[in-house]
Design a protein around this motif. Structure first.
Motif, mmCIF file in Angstrom:
data_model
loop_
_atom_site.group_PDB
_atom_site.id
_atom_site.type_symbol
_atom_site.label_atom_id
_atom_site.label_comp_id
_atom_site.label_asym_id
_atom_site.label_seq_id
_atom_site.Cartn_x
_atom_site.Cartn_y
_atom_site.Cartn_z
ATOM 1 N N UNK A 27 2.203 5.559 18.849
ATOM 2 C CA UNK A 27 2.778 4.276 18.655
ATOM 3 C C UNK A 27 3.673 3.732 17.391
ATOM 4 N N UNK A 28 3.900 5.175 16.648
ATOM 5 C CA UNK A 28 4.097 4.936 15.203
ATOM 6 C C UNK A 28 6.297 5.113 15.655
ATOM 7 N N UNK A 29 7.121 4.099 15.053
ATOM 8 C CA UNK A 29 8.364 4.084 15.474
ATOM 9 C C UNK A 29 9.409 5.319 15.005
ATOM 10 N N UNK A 30 9.644 5.856 16.422
ATOM 11 C CA UNK A 30 10.700 6.966 15.255
ATOM 12 C C UNK A 30 11.684 6.939 13.830
ATOM 13 N N UNK A 31 11.628 5.630 13.463
ATOM 14 C CA UNK A 31 11.637 5.686 12.031
ATOM 15 C C UNK A 31 10.750 5.687 10.970
ATOM 16 N N UNK A 32 9.548 5.726 12.027
ATOM 17 C CA UNK A 32 8.636 6.124 10.539
ATOM 18 C C UNK A 32 8.220 7.315 10.307
ATOM 19 N N UNK A 33 7.681 7.321 8.704
ATOM 20 C CA UNK A 33 8.075 8.556 8.007
ATOM 21 C C UNK A 33 7.565 10.140 8.535
ATOM 22 N N UNK A 34 6.050 9.185 9.215
ATOM 23 C CA UNK A 34 5.671 10.186 9.947
ATOM 24 C C UNK A 34 6.226 11.037 11.229
ATOM 25 N N UNK A 35 7.354 10.871 11.579
ATOM 26 C CA UNK A 35 7.783 11.552 12.171
ATOM 27 C C UNK A 35 9.749 12.011 11.731
ATOM 28 N N UNK A 39 0.611 -1.375 0.551
ATOM 29 C CA UNK A 39 0.065 0.278 -0.132
ATOM 30 C C UNK A 39 0.994 0.961 -0.049
ATOM 31 N N UNK A 40 1.089 2.104 -1.085
ATOM 32 C CA UNK A 40 2.461 3.039 -1.375
ATOM 33 C C UNK A 40 1.461 4.249 -0.339
ATOM 34 N N UNK A 41 0.179 4.454 -0.520
ATOM 35 C CA UNK A 41 0.052 5.759 -0.026
ATOM 36 C C UNK A 41 -0.863 6.440 1.253
ATOM 37 N N UNK A 42 -0.832 4.880 2.473
ATOM 38 C CA UNK A 42 -1.615 4.590 3.306
ATOM 39 C C UNK A 42 -0.292 5.264 4.762
ATOM 40 N N UNK A 43 -0.099 6.003 4.923
ATOM 41 C CA UNK A 43 1.288 5.654 5.579
ATOM 42 C C UNK A 43 0.604 5.708 7.623
ATOM 43 N N UNK A 44 -0.750 6.104 8.209
ATOM 44 C CA UNK A 44 -1.169 4.756 9.222
ATOM 45 C C UNK A 44 -2.119 4.346 9.155
ATOM 46 N N UNK A 45 -2.482 3.887 9.861
ATOM 47 C CA UNK A 45 -4.070 3.138 9.515
ATOM 48 C C UNK A 45 -4.795 4.107 11.023
#
Length: 519
Positions: free
Chosen positions: A146-154, A134-140
């Motif tokens: 709950x996201x990792x510091x290495x997630x693109x959100x951060x 799923x290319x465009x969905x970044x989170x549920x």
């Protein structure tokens, strides 16, 4: 075609009788047919059953899925390896999926490459492995804690757009498109996959009263286009670039997409389908599969026709006809079917155990539709066994091999040359010379009949096994269990290349060969 007792309205019987004359010309048990199942990992829909399970339990559950569908004579798995900006494999481009390990960014314990292992297990059972991203969905959800510091959100908050309780990558940003392309390229380079697969999530499904806030990007990059045309152009550019990247790296790796089942409604566009769909690919998801196919950017398409045959506003029968008439010859057409609706939908047709079998029969009545994909895996895992029984006795009684997609088709003239045949109490051991004209062989297919005159490799009932091979310097060898040879005296062997093309057969009397070689 077998017409089964059903709850279908009389009008649909007229449709069946209208096509039955043509359908009888087709094989009831096609030797070549795509039979896939989606294995969803997001929120642990299909696998792993729980992120808290041990690695051993997760492995056992995945093998249970493969073994179940192998017995049902399926031949492809579409496995979700990236669902919300995460990964089911080690990479610096995304954190480990929480759905695999319980906490995002945390590796398995013991650590292992889940994707590599899943591919090997699938190939060992004769399945194509389609890597679903799923290319465009970044989170549920919006629980960013709950996201990792290495997630693109951060790492790249400027890439994110909040919409409907989730975060999405902004499809308009060139840096987002490049990042997502790099992710796909890494998977293609590192892993022995058969395909890259996208589903229907491009721009998100519209929610009444909420706007997708890409105004700043539109003002910067819109270039005079309308908002809708501009959004479609963003998706089109991305699909084109992904296609080009895959083919440059490994030309045998397919690129397939399973879009929402309605392109456009006829009320909006005379070229559209006779449907009354609340949302469509073109107008709401800003995805134009017709354009992708006309430009030869995808190898196959699996429109999600998740309605009953006689549905009032989006009929499976009407939609399969529309897609069969609008998919060009350069694209393989399969159909997505909704096993998740069996006995669990307001449409009463799904209470009928023959709804899915009848959909498969209807699929086979169209010569350019080459198979089906089913969402999702858990619905035939000790569930809906009455439907499974029908499939085992009729539609999927015998194995089938996927056809090469149109752009991959070629005629193979070389046959397998056998080096040695030996036997013990449990197995036959057969070694082959490596074909001189090909560099890569994926499978050996074994056929059997009572005698050599009866061998027919176009007869699905004669397929005994499909065995993944590991090439060695001079050739390769296979093991065939003795019990699969019971009642057969003559056998044929073919090889299937990485493009899914099959060679002509090599026919032998195995009993005579073994006796000769052991004297």
């Amino acid at each position: 075609m077998i017409l089964k007792k059903s709850l279908l309205f009389p009008t649909i019987y007229l449709l069946f009788f209208a096509i039955i004359g043509h359908a009888q010309k087709r094989e009831m048990h096609p030797k070549n047919e795509f039979r896939a199942v989606w294995i969803a990992t997001v929120v642990n829909i299909d696998w792993p059953k729980s992120s808290a399970d041990s690695v051993e339990k997760q492995k056992a559950d995945y093998i249970d899925i493969l073994d179940t569908y192998q017995k049902l004579n399926y031949n492809a798995v579409i496995v979700q390896i990236r669902s919300v900006g995460d990964a089911l494999y080690p990479t610096t481009l995304a954190p480990w999926s929480r759905y695999l390990t319980g906490r995002e960014g945390k590796p398995s314990n013991p650590n292992f490459d889940a994707l590599e292992w899943m591919i090997t297990e699938a190939h060992n059972r004769g399945f194509e492995f389609h890597a679903w991203l799923n290319p465009y969905r970044a989170t549920f959800d919006l629980k960013t804690e709950t996201l990792s510091p290495n997630h693109d959100y951060y790492k790249h908050p400027e890439w994110m757009i909040e919409y409907g309780g989730k975060y999405y990558y902004n499809p308009a940003l060139p840096e987002v498109q490049q990042h997502l392309t790099t992710i796909v390229e890494e998977v293609v380079i590192k892993y022995d996959i058969d395909a890259i697969h996208f589903d229907d999530y491009f721009y998100p499904y519209k929610i009444k009263g909420i706007e997708f806030n890409d105004t700043a990007s539109f003002q910067k990059f819109g270039n005079g286009l309308s908002l809708a045309d501009w959004r479609r152009s963003n998706v089109t550019t991305f699909v084109k670039n992904i296609s080009s990247s895959i083919k440059k790296l490994k030309p045998w790796v397919q690129f397939g997409i399973s879009p929402f089942g309605v392109w456009r409604n006829k009320s909006v566009d005379p070229k559209g389908s006779d449907t009354v769909s609340g949302q469509t690919n073109y107008d709401d998801l800003y995805a134009d599969p017709v354009d992708w196919m006309s430009n030869n950017w995808i190898d196959y398409i699996v429109p999600q026709l998740y309605w009953s045959i006689d549905h009032k506003t989006a009929s499976y029968a009407k939609l399969i006809k529309w897609w069969s008439e609008n998919v060009p010859s350069n694209t393989a057409l399969y159909v997505g079917n909704s096993t998740y609706k069996i006995k669990s939908d307001s449409d009463r047709h799904w209470n009928n155990k023959f709804e899915i079998p009848n959909q498969i029969d209807l699929t086979r009545s169209y010569p350019n539709v080459q198979g089906n994909g089913f969402f999702s895996a858990k619905w035939f895992m000790n569930k809906n066994m009455d439907v499974v029984k029908v499939l085992q006795e009729y539609e999927y009684k015998y194995p089938a091999l996927p056809l090469p997609v149109p752009n991959f088709k070629k005629t193979i003239t070389e046959t397998l040359a056998i080096n040695t045949i030996t036997k013990d109490t449990a197995n036959y051991y057969i070694s082959f010379q490596k074909p001189k004209l090909l560099s890569k062989v994926r499978y050996i297919v074994v056929y059997g009949a009572k005698d050599a005159s009866k061998i027919n490799i176009n007869d699905a009932s004669q397929i005994l096994d499909k065995i993944a091979v590991v090439e060695e310097n001079e050739g390769f060898s296979i093991e065939v269990p003795d019990y699969k040879m019971i009642g057969k005296k003559a056998f044929a062997f073919t090889f299937v290349d990485y493009y899914a093309n099959e060679s002509p057969e090599t026919i032998i009397d195995l009993q005579v060969e073994v006796e000769t070689l052991t004297k």
